[in-house]
Motif scaffolding. Structure first.
Motif, PDB file in Angstrom:
ATOM      1  N   ASP A 180       0.830  -1.210   0.000  1.00  0.00           N
ATOM      2  CA  ASP A 180       0.000   0.000   0.000  1.00  0.00           C
ATOM      3  C   ASP A 180       0.865   1.261   0.000  1.00  0.00           C
ATOM      4  O   ASP A 180       0.593   2.213  -0.733  1.00  0.00           O
ATOM      5  CB  ASP A 180      -0.924   0.006   1.217  1.00  0.00           C
ATOM      6  CG  ASP A 180      -1.698   1.316   1.318  1.00  0.00           C
ATOM      7  OD1 ASP A 180      -1.440   2.106   2.245  1.00  0.00           O
ATOM      8  OD2 ASP A 180      -2.542   1.562   0.425  1.00  0.00           O
ATOM      9  N   ARG A 183       2.392   1.975  -3.393  1.00  0.00           N
ATOM     10  CA  ARG A 183       1.358   2.440  -4.329  1.00  0.00           C
ATOM     11  C   ARG A 183       1.012   3.898  -4.057  1.00  0.00           C
ATOM     12  O   ARG A 183       0.852   4.715  -4.960  1.00  0.00           O
ATOM     13  CB  ARG A 183       0.104   1.589  -4.111  1.00  0.00           C
ATOM     14  CG  ARG A 183      -0.558   1.125  -5.344  1.00  0.00           C
ATOM     15  CD  ARG A 183      -1.780   0.306  -5.002  1.00  0.00           C
ATOM     16  NE  ARG A 183      -2.924   0.916  -5.663  1.00  0.00           N
ATOM     17  CZ  ARG A 183      -3.929   1.529  -5.054  1.00  0.00           C
ATOM     18  NH1 ARG A 183      -3.999   1.577  -3.749  1.00  0.00           N
ATOM     19  NH2 ARG A 183      -4.892   2.051  -5.767  1.00  0.00           N
ATOM     20  N   GLU A 189       0.712   1.270 -10.191  1.00  0.00           N
ATOM     21  CA  GLU A 189       0.133  -0.028  -9.875  1.00  0.00           C
ATOM     22  C   GLU A 189       1.146  -1.136 -10.097  1.00  0.00           C
ATOM     23  O   GLU A 189       1.904  -1.119 -11.063  1.00  0.00           O
ATOM     24  CB  GLU A 189      -1.101  -0.299 -10.752  1.00  0.00           C
ATOM     25  CG  GLU A 189      -2.253   0.667 -10.557  1.00  0.00           C
ATOM     26  CD  GLU A 189      -2.899   0.590  -9.163  1.00  0.00           C
ATOM     27  OE1 GLU A 189      -3.628   1.528  -8.801  1.00  0.00           O
ATOM     28  OE2 GLU A 189      -2.665  -0.401  -8.444  1.00  0.00           O
ATOM     29  N   TYR A 218       6.369  -2.926 -11.258  1.00  0.00           N
ATOM     30  CA  TYR A 218       5.357  -1.903 -11.512  1.00  0.00           C
ATOM     31  C   TYR A 218       5.248  -1.586 -12.990  1.00  0.00           C
ATOM     32  O   TYR A 218       6.109  -1.958 -13.787  1.00  0.00           O
ATOM     33  CB  TYR A 218       5.663  -0.651 -10.684  1.00  0.00           C
ATOM     34  CG  TYR A 218       5.464  -0.907  -9.217  1.00  0.00           C
ATOM     35  CD1 TYR A 218       6.432  -1.600  -8.492  1.00  0.00           C
ATOM     36  CD2 TYR A 218       4.286  -0.535  -8.573  1.00  0.00           C
ATOM     37  CE1 TYR A 218       6.234  -1.901  -7.151  1.00  0.00           C
ATOM     38  CE2 TYR A 218       4.088  -0.825  -7.233  1.00  0.00           C
ATOM     39  CZ  TYR A 218       5.058  -1.507  -6.523  1.00  0.00           C
ATOM     40  OH  TYR A 218       4.854  -1.803  -5.207  1.00  0.00           O
ATOM     41  N   GLU A 304     -10.827  -0.026  -1.855  1.00  0.00           N
ATOM     42  CA  GLU A 304     -10.046  -0.363  -3.059  1.00  0.00           C
ATOM     43  C   GLU A 304      -8.554  -0.426  -2.748  1.00  0.00           C
ATOM     44  O   GLU A 304      -7.840  -1.284  -3.252  1.00  0.00           O
ATOM     45  CB  GLU A 304     -10.236   0.679  -4.173  1.00  0.00           C
ATOM     46  CG  GLU A 304     -11.434   0.443  -5.060  1.00  0.00           C
ATOM     47  CD  GLU A 304     -12.703   1.032  -4.459  1.00  0.00           C
ATOM     48  OE1 GLU A 304     -13.771   0.826  -5.076  1.00  0.00           O
ATOM     49  OE2 GLU A 304     -12.634   1.679  -3.392  1.00  0.00           O
ATOM     50  N   ASP A 305      -8.080   0.512  -1.940  1.00  0.00           N
ATOM     51  CA  ASP A 305      -6.667   0.496  -1.533  1.00  0.00           C
ATOM     52  C   ASP A 305      -6.348  -0.819  -0.829  1.00  0.00           C
ATOM     53  O   ASP A 305      -5.300  -1.423  -1.037  1.00  0.00           O
ATOM     54  CB  ASP A 305      -6.349   1.674  -0.606  1.00  0.00           C
ATOM     55  CG  ASP A 305      -6.423   3.019  -1.317  1.00  0.00           C
ATOM     56  OD1 ASP A 305      -6.801   4.021  -0.664  1.00  0.00           O
ATOM     57  OD2 ASP A 305      -6.105   3.073  -2.520  1.00  0.00           O
ATOM     58  N   ARG A 308      -6.194  -3.610  -3.472  1.00  0.00           N
ATOM     59  CA  ARG A 308      -4.961  -3.605  -4.290  1.00  0.00           C
ATOM     60  C   ARG A 308      -3.791  -4.219  -3.518  1.00  0.00           C
ATOM     61  O   ARG A 308      -2.993  -4.983  -4.044  1.00  0.00           O
ATOM     62  CB  ARG A 308      -4.594  -2.173  -4.700  1.00  0.00           C
ATOM     63  CG  ARG A 308      -5.560  -1.491  -5.658  1.00  0.00           C
ATOM     64  CD  ARG A 308      -5.407  -1.926  -7.099  1.00  0.00           C
ATOM     65  NE  ARG A 308      -6.367  -2.944  -7.481  1.00  0.00           N
ATOM     66  CZ  ARG A 308      -7.634  -2.718  -7.826  1.00  0.00           C
ATOM     67  NH1 ARG A 308      -8.108  -1.484  -7.856  1.00  0.00           N
ATOM     68  NH2 ARG A 308      -8.416  -3.711  -8.139  1.00  0.00           N
ATOM     69  N   GLU A 311      -4.216  -7.960  -3.306  1.00  0.00           N
ATOM     70  CA  GLU A 311      -3.884  -8.615  -4.583  1.00  0.00           C
ATOM     71  C   GLU A 311      -2.402  -8.942  -4.667  1.00  0.00           C
ATOM     72  O   GLU A 311      -2.011  -9.994  -5.171  1.00  0.00           O
ATOM     73  CB  GLU A 311      -4.271  -7.712  -5.766  1.00  0.00           C
ATOM     74  CG  GLU A 311      -5.754  -7.707  -6.066  1.00  0.00           C
ATOM     75  CD  GLU A 311      -6.136  -6.591  -7.028  1.00  0.00           C
ATOM     76  OE1 GLU A 311      -5.300  -5.695  -7.306  1.00  0.00           O
ATOM     77  OE2 GLU A 311      -7.290  -6.609  -7.499  1.00  0.00           O
ATOM     78  N   THR A 312      -1.565  -8.026  -4.165  1.00  0.00           N
ATOM     79  CA  THR A 312      -0.125  -8.267  -4.212  1.00  0.00           C
ATOM     80  C   THR A 312       0.229  -9.497  -3.384  1.00  0.00           C
ATOM     81  O   THR A 312       1.027 -10.337  -3.802  1.00  0.00           O
ATOM     82  CB  THR A 312       0.644  -7.032  -3.718  1.00  0.00           C
ATOM     83  OG1 THR A 312       0.282  -5.908  -4.520  1.00  0.00           O
ATOM     84  CG2 THR A 312       2.148  -7.245  -3.808  1.00  0.00           C
ATOM     85  N   ARG A 332      -6.918 -11.240 -10.472  1.00  0.00           N
ATOM     86  CA  ARG A 332      -8.166 -10.479 -10.453  1.00  0.00           C
ATOM     87  C   ARG A 332      -9.352 -11.246 -10.998  1.00  0.00           C
ATOM     88  O   ARG A 332     -10.478 -10.984 -10.627  1.00  0.00           O
ATOM     89  CB  ARG A 332      -8.004  -9.176 -11.250  1.00  0.00           C
ATOM     90  CG  ARG A 332      -7.173  -8.182 -10.503  1.00  0.00           C
ATOM     91  CD  ARG A 332      -7.254  -6.799 -11.081  1.00  0.00           C
ATOM     92  NE  ARG A 332      -6.339  -5.961 -10.310  1.00  0.00           N
ATOM     93  CZ  ARG A 332      -5.413  -5.168 -10.820  1.00  0.00           C
ATOM     94  NH1 ARG A 332      -5.297  -5.054 -12.126  1.00  0.00           N
ATOM     95  NH2 ARG A 332      -4.623  -4.465 -10.042  1.00  0.00           N
TER      96      ARG A 332
END
Lengths: 333, 324
Positions: A180, A183, A189, A218, A304-305, A308, A311-312, A332
């Motif tokens: 986070d 980002r 992203e 990235y 959303e943060d 994300r 997801e990593t 995703r």
């Protein structure tokens, strides 16, 4: 007066959040929910809050302005959905959830219900980190090229070691803060992750991952490595760290978020400790959430943060299965 | 008395010469450097000087040749010295290219002479003490290792360093020390994944490795403009942790008011270069095997080359079947 509740004391951070709610002059800490009535009851009593053994009963009965969800990772989803249903704004401990599906469901429910959903990434509020971000974005080190990062920890207790409740070990626990931050600092992203993950590598027989070395790539070629390992031994003077060392075209910038420490050597307590005297970032985070709420602005750190960052971590687990880098898009679907 | 010739009077040649001077049963008789201007160094030390290694070997007939030449010149100098029947020490890395390294290995094995590549990290007190602690079980089984090594971007007068064809580049030239340390700790690796950015006057690589024991390692190497030379490591095990950071351990420190610069030192009596040279010299006298074997040097290079390959292809490199 803003009224707040804590939903579950399962997470270690709940204690700190509770103290922050209690000390904040603009917040009334009104209620506690926990599955365990002994634990929950005791916490409630400590803060003069009302104890509920059912979350929905608390939400409908107390009608707090917001709640902080600190349950085991897998249980975040249902509690946040309950908040949405009851029209209660929500801060959710990290990781936001253990699956992309759950995170999406939580985000949608809160959006549809018109309630705020904030993912708890308190390290964003660390003054050294805030300043680091200013300096990176101000070009003090030129264009960022690469970063070496750590979020070390000690092995945590209890449900953290249970995959059914935590969703994973060190990787899901300690990827999300730095994923986070990167980002947030770079406005970029992640597109691909490679990970070496160790199961019970430092704690034989652990049955869950306690070591993670991630390489996060990235969209523009910037890359970062991240050490998520629970590699601090029990006797280590502090719980762990959050560090970022960034190499840029014009300089190198380094931050160690929790380095504001006293070295304490106590024969009374039989150990050496590095005690953090820096800012209480949990308080800064909660205060910021409340301010955004009062101004009717979306929280600084959204669902959303949280997704994300998750997801990593999930991408890292996928990579470890195949011993190949994995595209975030594959996670995703 | 061992007769020694030192070949290559750059920074390392001078380090090695100083080390030999302390060894009572060895005598440096001559220096060799293609640059005739270096004869001044030889004069300073009262030694004979040659610009050609073959002339030096024919005239001096040394027992030992210590090769401190740029990497791309290692193979030919080593082959020449071994063919002349000398024991040979050679600066790291063994070579920059795999085929050259294999040729050096073959020459060393056929020669029947002592041969050692200068993987001096083995003789750095911080590293050897940490290794000994690990062997003693102090921290249990090591699971995660982090290493870093940072230096100033090579200046143009030491141009061959930044010429990747000659030096092998930063990963081979500088990170080789950390690859050796890991090999010494764990033996061979299973796979490597590395990312590198070499642009804008910066060369930065982040390498991730997995070993057969299950242990993992993260290596950081970078060359950035004006950086002081710093290094460190962290070993995390099942029973504890060992860490060293050269930036935090400067027993001697000075700041001069008008110069506006501060600097620190970590003085030591028996420098790693002395210990390394003394060890090699003893191996010759006692007819024992150097602790750094030619195979170690080869395997170390292999790890570095695998990391380079990974940075080029973007792939995870499996070490079995990786042929330099």
């Amino acid at each position: 007066m803003i009224r707040a509740a804590i939903l579950s004391f399962a997470h270690l951070h709940a204690n700190s959040y509770a103290q922050c709610l209690h000390r904040h002059s603009g917040i009334e800490f009104c209620a506690v929910y926990d599955e365990d009535s002994a634990c929950g009851g005791e916490q409630a009593q400590r803060y003069g809050a009302k104890f509920y053994q059912d979350a929905m009963e608390l939400l409908r009965g107390e009608k707090p302005d917001f709640a902080i969800v600190c349950a085991e990772n897998v249980r975040h989803c249902n509690l946040v959905l309950a908040c949405a249903e009851a029209g209660v704004h929500c801060m959710c401990e990290k990781p936001i959830a253990t699956t992309v599906g759950d995170a999406n469901e939580m985000i949608k429910a809160c959006t549809d219900a018109g309630v705020h959903l904030m993912t708890c990434f308190p390290v964003r509020y660390s003054p050294p980190v805030v300043r680091f971000r200013e300096m990176v974005r101000g070009g003090r080190a030129g264009l960022p090229l690469a970063a070496s990062c750590t979020n070390h920890g000690r092995m945590p207790p209890g449900w953290f070691l249970n995959k059914e409740l935590a969703g994973g070990g060190a990787v899901i626990d300690h990827t999300v803060h730095v994923a986070d931050l990167l980002r947030w600092i770079l406005d970029r992203e992640a597109v691909r992750v490679y990970a070496e993950v160790g199961h019970g590598l430092l704690h034989p027989g652990l049955g869950i991952d306690d070591v993670g070395l991630l390489t996060i790539e990235y969209e523009d070629g910037f890359f970062a490595t991240l050490d998520t390992s629970w590699s601090r031994p029990a006797i280590f003077p502090t719980w762990g760290d959050v560090t970022i060392r960034m190499t840029g075209t014009d300089g190198v910038l380094q931050v160690d978020a929790f380095q504001q420490e006293l070295e304490v050597y106590s024969d009374r307590d039989g150990r050496a400790e590095w005690q953090h005297w820096g800012e209480n970032i949990d308080m800064l985070m909660i205060d910021d959430f409340v301010n955004h709420l009062l101004r009717n602005e979306p929280p600084a750190i959204t669902g959303e943060d949280g997704l994300r960052a998750l997801e990593t971590a999930l991408c890292a687990y996928q990579s470890a299965k195949t011993n190949k880098p994995v595209d975030i898009n594959d996670i995703r679907c | 008395m061992l007769k020694v010739c030192v070949v290559g009077m750059g920074y390392m040649g001078v380090q090695h010469l100083r080390a030999w001077e302390r060894i009572k049963f060895a005598d440096v008789t001559a220096l060799v450097d293609a640059d005739a201007a270096k004869s001044a160094e030889a004069e300073k030390f009262g030694l004979r000087f040659y610009t050609d290694i073959e002339n030096a070997l024919n005239s001096e007939k040394p027992d030992v040749v210590d090769i401190c030449l740029p990497t791309h010149l290692h193979r030919s100098a080593v082959e020449t010295a071994l063919a002349a029947g000398c024991h040979v020490m050679c600066e790291k890395p063994i070579a920059a290219r795999w085929e050259d390294a294999l040729a050096v290995r073959d020459a060393a094995q056929k020669s029947g002479r002592k041969f050692m590549v200068g993987h001096v990290i083995r003789f750095f007190h911080e590293y050897s003490a940490a290794h000994a602690l690990v062997q003693s079980g102090k921290i249990g089984d090591v699971g995660v290792v982090r290493t870093f090594r940072r230096a100033g971007f090579p200046s143009s007068d030491r141009g061959w360093y930044s010429d990747e064809e000659k030096s092998g580049g930063m990963i081979v030239d500088m990170m080789i020390h950390d690859f050796y340390f890991l090999l010494w700790l764990f033996g061979d690796a299973e796979r490597i994944y590395a990312k590198r950015v070499a642009a804008h006057g910066v060369d930065c690589a982040l390498v991730t490795m997995r070993f057969a024991s299950g242990a993992v390692a993260h290596l950081e190497g970078n060359w950035t403009p004006g950086a002081p030379f710093t290094y460190g490591f962290e070993l995390a095990g099942t029973k504890g942790l060992i860490a060293f950071d050269s930036t935090r351990r400067k027993p001697l420190w000075i700041r001069q008011y008008d110069a506006g610069v501060e600097s620190g030192e970590s003085p030591i009596h028996n420098s790693p270069y002395y210990l390394q040279t003394e060890h090699f010299a003893q191996c010759i006298i006692n007819d024992s095997e150097p602790v750094v074997t030619v195979d170690d040097a080869l395997q170390t290079l292999r790890l570095a080359l695998a990391a380079c390959e990974s940075t080029r292809t973007g792939k995870v490199i499996e070490l079995t079947g990786f042929a330099g």
